[in-house]
Design an enzyme around this catalytic site. Structure first.
Site, PDB file in Angstrom:
ATOM      1  CB  CYS A 290       1.096   5.257  11.401  1.00 49.69           C
ATOM      2  SG  CYS A 290       1.587   6.701  10.827  1.00 49.69           S
TER       3      CYS A 290
ATOM      4  CB  CYS B  94       7.483  -5.879   8.592  1.00 57.40           C
ATOM      5  SG  CYS B  94       8.943  -5.364   9.359  1.00 57.40           S
TER       6      CYS B  94
ATOM      7  CB  CYS C  31       6.854  -3.594  16.089  1.00 62.62           C
ATOM      8  SG  CYS C  31       8.574  -3.325  15.391  1.00 62.62           S
TER       9      CYS C  31
ATOM     10  CB  CYS D 200       2.975   7.204   3.640  1.00 61.50           C
ATOM     11  SG  CYS D 200       3.357   5.874   4.670  1.00 61.50           S
TER      12      CYS D 200
ATOM     13  CD  GLU E 120      -2.754  -1.264   2.387  1.00 59.91           C
ATOM     14  OE1 GLU E 120      -2.719  -0.264   3.281  1.00 59.91           O
ATOM     15  OE2 GLU E 120      -3.259  -2.503   2.493  1.00 59.91           O
TER      16      GLU E 120
ATOM     17  CB  CYS F   1       3.337  -2.684  13.572  1.00 57.80           C
ATOM     18  SG  CYS F   1       3.550  -2.478  11.794  1.00 57.80           S
TER      19      CYS F   1
HETATM   20  N1  SAH Z   1       9.679  -0.223   9.642  1.00 56.07           N
HETATM   21  C1  SAH Z   1       9.638   1.238   9.826  1.00 56.07           C
HETATM   22  C2  SAH Z   1       8.843   1.997   8.804  1.00 56.07           C
HETATM   23  C3  SAH Z   1       7.442   1.598   8.703  1.00 56.07           C
HETATM   24  S1  SAH Z   1       6.597   1.886  10.029  1.00 56.07           S
HETATM   25  C4  SAH Z   1       9.705   1.531  11.059  1.00 56.07           C
HETATM   26  O1  SAH Z   1       9.256   0.754  12.010  1.00 56.07           O
HETATM   27  O2  SAH Z   1      10.072   2.954  11.457  1.00 56.07           O
HETATM   28  C5  SAH Z   1       6.227   3.675  10.028  1.00 56.07           C
HETATM   29  C6  SAH Z   1       5.809   4.273  11.548  1.00 56.07           C
HETATM   30  O3  SAH Z   1       4.676   3.670  11.829  1.00 56.07           O
HETATM   31  C7  SAH Z   1       6.832   3.489  12.472  1.00 56.07           C
HETATM   32  O4  SAH Z   1       7.131   4.775  13.410  1.00 56.07           O
HETATM   33  C8  SAH Z   1       5.914   2.686  13.512  1.00 56.07           C
HETATM   34  O5  SAH Z   1       6.375   2.423  14.480  1.00 56.07           O
HETATM   35  C9  SAH Z   1       4.560   3.346  13.116  1.00 56.07           C
HETATM   36  N2  SAH Z   1       3.478   2.376  13.561  1.00 56.07           N
HETATM   37  C10 SAH Z   1       3.319   1.062  13.375  1.00 56.07           C
HETATM   38  N3  SAH Z   1       2.241   0.649  13.812  1.00 56.07           N
HETATM   39  C11 SAH Z   1       1.570   1.536  14.296  1.00 56.07           C
HETATM   40  C12 SAH Z   1       0.292   1.772  14.802  1.00 56.07           C
HETATM   41  N4  SAH Z   1      -0.576   0.782  14.976  1.00 56.07           N
HETATM   42  N5  SAH Z   1      -0.247   2.924  15.185  1.00 56.07           N
HETATM   43  C13 SAH Z   1       0.432   4.007  14.926  1.00 56.07           C
HETATM   44  N6  SAH Z   1       1.880   4.124  14.414  1.00 56.07           N
HETATM   45  C14 SAH Z   1       2.326   2.696  14.037  1.00 56.07           C
HETATM   46 FE1  SF4 Z   2       8.243  -3.614  10.650  1.00 57.79          FE
HETATM   47 FE2  SF4 Z   2       6.060  -2.633  11.689  1.00 57.79          FE
HETATM   48 FE3  SF4 Z   2       7.872  -3.026  13.152  1.00 57.79          FE
HETATM   49 FE4  SF4 Z   2       8.155  -1.147  11.291  1.00 57.79          FE
HETATM   50  S1  SF4 Z   2       6.752  -0.820  12.907  1.00 57.79           S
HETATM   51  S2  SF4 Z   2       9.756  -2.403  11.686  1.00 57.79           S
HETATM   52  S3  SF4 Z   2       6.919  -2.172   9.587  1.00 57.79           S
HETATM   53  S4  SF4 Z   2       6.845  -4.379  12.292  1.00 57.79           S
END
Ligand code: SAH
Ligand code: SF4
Length: 360
Positions: free
Chosen positions: A337, A113, A117, A106, A93, A120
């Site tokens: 995000c 991934c 995390c 974005c 996306e 996410c």
């Molecule tokens: N993998 C990279 C870039 C993609 S995630 C990273 O982790 O930085 C982009 C941003 O979205 C990151 O700061 C991530 O922590 C945030 N993010 C992920 N899941 C989220 C959620 N459920 N609510 C708000 N921000 C989120």
């Molecule tokens: Fe991967 Fe989501 Fe963690 Fe970014 S926030 S490193 S996309 S699992």
């Protein structure tokens, strides 16, 4: 038959090598870059400053092929989410986010991934594949040329699906094209790579290309960060801070890093953690971007409440940190995000929405 090369993802240098290989002059690379990324032309036959034999030869050995747009969803406030289908069948996306004076895109760097995390949606989906440079810059190309009514992109953030620094070479190649004056001409301030903290690659990035850096910190202490950003066990906070210092000193104090901090109710939003965050960042030139957690199907977390968010923010501001609260955009189309999963569609109340992949 040999597979045709896709020239969409080639930076100036790589195109110069390509033309050298086919025994054409170097300046062809500049011409081609302009056709593709400034004029949006991807048919060789339309490239009028290439002679006919060259156009025919190029069409035999190469293509310029962006990925396919599968669906587009527009939210009430104008955020546009594109579901993109890769050749492999994977879906990713990208989101166009209109702001006052900017049009931010974005983009995704991986389908899924591997880093998992806990907050996410992309992480919950698991890893599918690395995007090629053509698939990454292809998103910028599509955002500029897919709909001729849309204004051009002014800013790009690698904050869609995937960890950009675990797909290093294609990410750098595409960022070079974004910066090139013959292509999109975006300054380093307008390109942000966001990482969960892959420290060796942050150091490599510093010495490879000048772009803005965002660190997804989310916790100021290892015990908590180990839990919510598991890659922290491999690259703990001390290493991460060292890589940030390395980036800042490389640019002799002329840069600032964005620190991203998601706020999850009862997990990482206490005043004590805010104070620990200020201590951790006391020697780092940065601005802090607080992101209220965006919920998704299958997650047990909830967003911090307004009072806690404000209290957290005030502690940071009192210590002199420039602190912003990210306004959640694209919620209604699950384009905010961490909500990006690139999967399944279903009809809700007669309106098409992207649905998250269910997590078993
Ligand atoms: N993998 C990279 C870039 C993609 S995630 C990273 O982790 O930085 C982009 C941003 O979205 C990151 O700061 C991530 O922590 C945030 N993010 C992920 N899941 C989220 C959620 N459920 N609510 C708000 N921000 C989120
Ligand atoms: Fe991967 Fe989501 Fe963690 Fe970014 S926030 S490193 S996309 S699992």
């Amino acid at each position: 038959m040999e597979k045709k090369e896709n020239l969409l993802g080639y930076s100036l240098e790589t195109l110069e090598d390509f033309f050298k290989r086919i025994e054409e002059p170097k300046f062809r690379a500049k011409q081609l870059l302009k056709w593709i990324h400034q004029k949006g032309v991807i048919e060789f036959e339309m490239m009028t400053d290439f002679n006919r034999p060259l156009r025919e030869r190029l069409a035999e050995i190469a293509v310029i092929r962006p990925p396919q747009v599968d669906e587009v969803h527009v939210s009430p406030e104008g955020t546009k989410k594109y579901l993109i289908k890769l050749d492999s069948g994977s879906m990713v996306e990208m989101v166009r986010i209109p702001e006052k004076k900017r049009m931010t895109l974005c983009i995704s760097s991986q389908a899924g991934c591997a880093l998992q995390c806990t907050f996410c949606a992309t992480g919950a989906q698991g890893f599918e594949k690395n995007l090629t440079a053509a698939e990454i810059i292809g998103q910028v190309w599509l955002a500029n040329f897919y709909d001729s009514n849309d204004s051009n992109i002014t800013n790009v953030v690698f904050m869609g699906m995937g960890e950009p620094l675990l797909n290093f070479t294609p990410v750098i190649e595409s960022a070079k094209i974004m910066k090139d004056q013959l292509a999109y001409g975006l300054s380093r301030k307008r390109i942000t790579i966001s990482t969960s903290g892959i420290t060796p690659q942050i150091d490599q990035l510093t010495s490879s290309i000048d772009v803005s850096l965002a660190i997804s910190l989310h916790a100021p202490i290892d015990s908590l960060r180990d839990e919510i950003v598991p890659i922290n066990k491999k690259y703990p906070i001390k290493m991460l801070i060292n890589s940030c210092k390395n980036y800042l000193s490389f640019y002799e104090g002329k840069r600032s890093i964005t620190i991203e901090y998601i706020l999850i109710d009862g997990v990482n939003d206490s005043p004590e953690l805010a104070r620990q965050l200020t201590k951790l960042l006391s020697n780092i030139s940065c601005k802090i971007n607080l992101i209220p957690f965006n919920p998704f199907d299958g997650s047990n977390y909830t967003r911090s409440n307004k009072d806690n968010i404000n209290q957290f923010k005030n502690i940071l501001m009192k210590k002199g940190f420039i602190t912003t609260l990210r306004v959640t955009r694209g919620d209604a189309i699950d384009g905010a995000c961490g909500q990006l999963v690139g999967k399944l569609t279903k009809s809700i109340k007669g309106k098409k929405l992207i649905k998250h992949q269910s997590i078993s």
